[in-house]
Design an enzyme around this catalytic site. Structure first.
Site, PDB file in Angstrom:
ATOM      1  N   LYS A 145      -2.504  -1.889   0.737  1.00 19.81           N
ATOM      2  CA  LYS A 145      -2.071  -1.732  -0.641  1.00 19.81           C
ATOM      3  C   LYS A 145      -2.473  -0.347  -1.141  1.00 19.81           C
ATOM      4  CE  LYS A 145      -6.218  -1.699  -2.263  1.00 19.81           C
ATOM      5  NZ  LYS A 145      -6.698  -0.440  -2.846  1.00 19.81           N
TER       6      LYS A 145
ATOM      7  N   ASP B 134      -5.304   1.961  -6.733  1.00 20.67           N
ATOM      8  CA  ASP B 134      -6.417   1.520  -5.898  1.00 20.67           C
ATOM      9  C   ASP B 134      -7.048   0.225  -6.399  1.00 20.67           C
ATOM     10  OD1 ASP B 134      -8.157   2.856  -3.590  1.00 20.67           O
ATOM     11  OD2 ASP B 134      -6.786   4.351  -4.389  1.00 20.67           O
TER      12      ASP B 134
END
Length: 329
Positions: free
Chosen positions: A101, A182
């Site tokens: 991700k 993040d």
């Protein structure tokens, strides 16, 4: 996929030899999986990583892993701006991919990667490991059974303290820096697991001196009146709990909702505790293995549509805050 269903170990090829790759490699003993090859821009770093985790092959060239016929799945664990190119390279070679991700820098790139995977008929999944966590799946099951009534709100916050350094990955726009990509992906995915995509999104935030998003608060609204309050930041550490509140009770996911040790259910009958253990990347690895052996093109635990939807919402939030990555229109 027939060769994978024979019971032999699935051979993983890693792109990247950083911290997240090390965490995944440490858990690759789950199920019947083997770290077969690793590549990094620095060949010596790849060699050291391979020695540490028992991989039989290491390379200073990412393409060498992708083109190795003995690699069953490619795990893209490089920094954000490289995900699209490397995922497309693997897909073009007919390799299934697990992509860290965020899947890509933005929704347009994510649609390109997922469309390519579907056209090639290969598995593709975003590595939001939280989505496979057993306690979070238990919370979803409890909500689906109506244990807390109708959900009215979700709260989640994932924030850390990171002193400003313009060269650090989280502050460097050229490296996909920012709290949203993040950290924010986790509270956003968490809320979407219980509420779906919001009808409205309100954004507050601050930028770092480099122009990256340093603090972001999101309020999601739904036509039903349900809301979600989500937050991420690089400016201060927060407890990291998440809460799902309903008309008949609430569930607290503790102490860190990404990898919880317990659920605390509160209703009119009192408080109940459901203990588990921090399972880290094991359940995600086992889910990927299951999908590969069953010939699935995506995981029902991490639907590709959810990956795109979250990146679309992040795109909107970044636009509101004025965060733009090099090369974006």
């Amino acid at each position: 996929m027939s060769q994978l269903s024979a019971g032999r170990s699935i051979r993983w090829g890693f792109l990247g030899a950083g911290g997240i790759a090390a965490a995944m490699a440490a858990d690759l003993h789950h199920g019947n999986n083997t770290l077969y090859a690793v590549a990094a821009r620095d060949a010596d770093r790849a060699t050291a990583f391979a020695a540490r985790f028992g991989a039989s092959h290491s390379h200073g060239d990412y393409r060498a892993v992708i083109e190795d016929p003995d690699v069953d799945i490619v795990y893209v664990a490089t920094t954000h701006p490289f995900h699209r190119e490397q995922a497309l390279m693997a897909i073009d070679a007919g390799k299934p991919v697990l992509i860290e991700k965020p899947l890509t820098l933005n929704a347009a790139q994510a649609r390109e990667v997922i469309t390519s995977a579907r056209d090639k008929g290969v598995f593709a999944m975003e590595a939001v490991w939280m989505r496979a966590n057993p306690l979070i799946l238990k919370a979803r099951e409890m909500v689906a059974r109506g244990v807390i009534g109708d959900v009215v709100s979700v709260h989640a916050d994932f924030s850390i303290r990171l002193d400003f350094d313009p060269t650090h990955r989280l502050y460097d726009l050229a490296n996909g820096g920012g709290a949203l990509l993040d950290l924010g992906v986790y509270p956003m995915h968490f809320a979407s697991m219980f509420l779906g995509r919001p009808d409205t999104q309100q954004v507050l935030g601050t930028l770092s001196p480099t122009g990256s998003d340093a603090t972001v608060a999101l309020q999601w609204g739904y036509a039903s009146g349900v809301t979600a309050q989500l937050r991420c930041a690089t400016t201060a550490l927060t407890p990291g709990r998440a809460t799902i509140a309903g008309t008949a009770g609430s569930i607290s996911v503790e102490p860190w909702f990404l990898n919880p040790d317990r659920l605390v259910l509160t209703t009119s009958d009192g408080e109940s505790r459901f203990d588990g253990e921090g399972t880290a990347y094991g359940p995600q690895i086992e889910e990927v293995e299951r999908c590969l052996r069953e010939g699935l093109l995506e995981s029902p635990l991490a639907p590709q549509a959810d990956t795109i939807a979250i990146l679309e919402l992040i795109d909107e939030a970044r636009a509101d805050l004025g965060v733009r990555y090099p090369g974006e229109a």
